[in-house]
Write a protein that holds these residues in place. Structure first.
Motif, PDB file in Angstrom:
ATOM      1  N   ARG A 191      45.973  48.881  37.562  1.00  0.00           N
ATOM      2  CA  ARG A 191      46.995  49.847  37.144  1.00  0.00           C
ATOM      3  C   ARG A 191      47.488  49.562  35.726  1.00  0.00           C
ATOM      4  N   ASN A 192      47.182  48.383  35.202  1.00  0.00           N
ATOM      5  CA  ASN A 192      47.544  48.061  33.818  1.00  0.00           C
ATOM      6  C   ASN A 192      46.347  48.121  32.870  1.00  0.00           C
ATOM      7  N   ALA A 193      45.297  48.839  33.257  1.00  0.00           N
ATOM      8  CA  ALA A 193      44.115  48.960  32.391  1.00  0.00           C
ATOM      9  C   ALA A 193      44.305  50.010  31.303  1.00  0.00           C
ATOM     10  N   GLN A 195      46.583  50.872  29.127  1.00  0.00           N
ATOM     11  CA  GLN A 195      47.045  50.479  27.789  1.00  0.00           C
ATOM     12  C   GLN A 195      46.040  49.571  27.088  1.00  0.00           C
ATOM     13  N   VAL A 196      45.240  48.845  27.859  1.00  0.00           N
ATOM     14  CA  VAL A 196      44.211  47.998  27.228  1.00  0.00           C
ATOM     15  C   VAL A 196      43.113  48.896  26.643  1.00  0.00           C
TER      16      VAL A 196
ATOM     17  N   ALA B 112      54.643  43.867  36.712  1.00  0.00           N
ATOM     18  CA  ALA B 112      55.148  44.874  35.780  1.00  0.00           C
ATOM     19  C   ALA B 112      54.134  45.989  35.613  1.00  0.00           C
ATOM     20  N   PRO B 114      53.734  50.018  33.270  1.00  0.00           N
ATOM     21  CA  PRO B 114      54.389  50.905  32.301  1.00  0.00           C
ATOM     22  C   PRO B 114      54.988  52.129  32.977  1.00  0.00           C
ATOM     23  N   GLY B 194      52.692  53.696  22.212  1.00  0.00           N
ATOM     24  CA  GLY B 194      52.861  53.648  23.665  1.00  0.00           C
ATOM     25  C   GLY B 194      52.090  52.507  24.320  1.00  0.00           C
ATOM     26  N   GLN B 195      50.837  52.354  23.914  1.00  0.00           N
ATOM     27  CA  GLN B 195      50.019  51.310  24.549  1.00  0.00           C
ATOM     28  C   GLN B 195      50.451  49.912  24.121  1.00  0.00           C
ATOM     29  N   ALA B 198      53.374  49.283  26.374  1.00  0.00           N
ATOM     30  CA  ALA B 198      52.902  49.107  27.755  1.00  0.00           C
ATOM     31  C   ALA B 198      52.165  47.785  27.940  1.00  0.00           C
ATOM     32  N   LEU B 199      51.529  47.305  26.871  1.00  0.00           N
ATOM     33  CA  LEU B 199      50.764  46.062  26.959  1.00  0.00           C
ATOM     34  C   LEU B 199      51.649  44.873  27.329  1.00  0.00           C
ATOM     35  N   ALA B 201      53.355  44.719  29.838  1.00  0.00           N
ATOM     36  CA  ALA B 201      53.103  44.517  31.276  1.00  0.00           C
ATOM     37  C   ALA B 201      51.917  43.574  31.481  1.00  0.00           C
ATOM     38  N   ASN B 202      50.904  43.690  30.630  1.00  0.00           N
ATOM     39  CA  ASN B 202      49.754  42.792  30.743  1.00  0.00           C
ATOM     40  C   ASN B 202      50.132  41.360  30.388  1.00  0.00           C
TER      41      ASN B 202
END
Lengths: 221, 221
Positions: A191-193, A195-196, B112, B114, B194-195, B198-199, B201-202
């Protein structure tokens, strides 16, 4: 599951594109048997021929045959038609680890930008259409140019690995480390892919501004 | 525009939170005059008091007074109420560079993730409600814990800087470099913020897996 990573046969869907050929080159150089897949068997064979002699044996097949013959499959296919192509291979990919490295990006005069993806990311879309495979996101940021450059021996970057299955992400981290200089770093669940994948647009901006082939390193690990 | 970066007075909205206090600490240590802003002047003053003696003078004011008194303003405010708070300060922030470091994230048992942002990113939302300011995205990934740790002298990471105005992104890159160890790296336009947000969270996932305070470095630049 104990896996001898170095013995894995690696299939690369869309393996005639720059990213696919680049990854094929690096894994062949690391001694893997690599199977380049394409819609056209002829083009797959031609691409394989180009990489012959770089290390492990490289074959060219249709995407379906490559999926069947490989232990681990990397989807290096265009974003356009991504869901349809993977869905058409669901039977062949069942039970396998599928590594999605697709970046859904658009380009205009101002550079690259992320495209909206209803599933959240290409990797999540792959997981949705491949319910019997284990999908992992990885290899989004590696420069095809560096991967294909015969003069480049080591690549100074980390590969961020995303997935919900620990065995599969461990495997893909180990595969990433087969490329000299590269570290595979676990970077979260599928689910966090998104933004990568999207961050590739930022690396395009970095490359333009700094005339570079930028990658990322994660610090403090 | 020639700016003596080291002479800039830095206002920090939401400066009583961890991220805000951490950034205040680092900029004060670098010799800047820092103004901590808060909804409550009393809490702003208390937070400023804690940082007294760490370097440059630190004052506490309401968010409105901090916005008026500072040369550059960092929004280190919660995502909840982000648009409303900034919109209420539009007059005070007019003509200034506003640095948004807000990460719209949710947290659940799996970690976490986004949150969806209608404008695409917190930075774009800030730009939408602050039409007379120049909004730059930056400082998303710096660990508040490291920023606040008196024993940490240098922080090993790059700050990704996003914006559409070259003078403003240059300025923020220079400001980032005021923290020892940190490099400010241009990483694209605001539409690509945005990314980067959101990153975070990674990085939370990385921190859990590796027991780290992870940051990013951009390679080949």
């Amino acid at each position: 599951m104990t896996v001898n990573v170095q013995e894995l046969v690696i299939g690369i869907l869309g393996g005639t594109g720059d990213q696919g050929r680049g990854l094929a080159n690096r894994f062949a150089r690391a001694g893997h048997r690599v199977i380049i897949g394409s819609r056209s068997e002829e083009r797959a064979r031609a691409a394989a021929q180009e990489l012959a002699g770089s290390g492990g044996p490289v074959d060219g097949m249709t995407n379906a045959d490559a999926s069947r013959s490989a232990d681990v499959v990397i989807a290096a296919i265009p974003w356009e038609g991504h869901a349809e192509l993977l869905a058409s291979l669901a039977a062949e990919l069942a039970g396998k680890v599928v590594i999605d490295c697709v970046n859904p990006l658009g380009f205009d005069a101002k550079g690259a930008y992320p495209l909206p993806v209803p599933e959240g990311s290409a990797a999540q879309q792959a997981a949705a259409v491949l319910p019997d495979s284990t999908v992992v996101g990885a290899f989004h940021h590696v420069s095809a140019k560096l991967l294909l450059d015969a003069g480049v021996d080591t690549i100074d970057m980390d590969v961020l690995v995303l997935g919900d299955d620990r065995e599969a992400t461990d495997l893909v981290q180990a595969l990433a480390a087969r490329i000299p200089g590269v570290r595979g770093v676990y970077a979260g669940r599928l689910r966090n892919a998104g933004q990568v994948e999207a961050l590739t647009a930022n690396l395009v901006s970095v490359n333009r501004r700094y005339k570079a082939h930028a990658g990322l390193r994660v610090t403090d690990i």
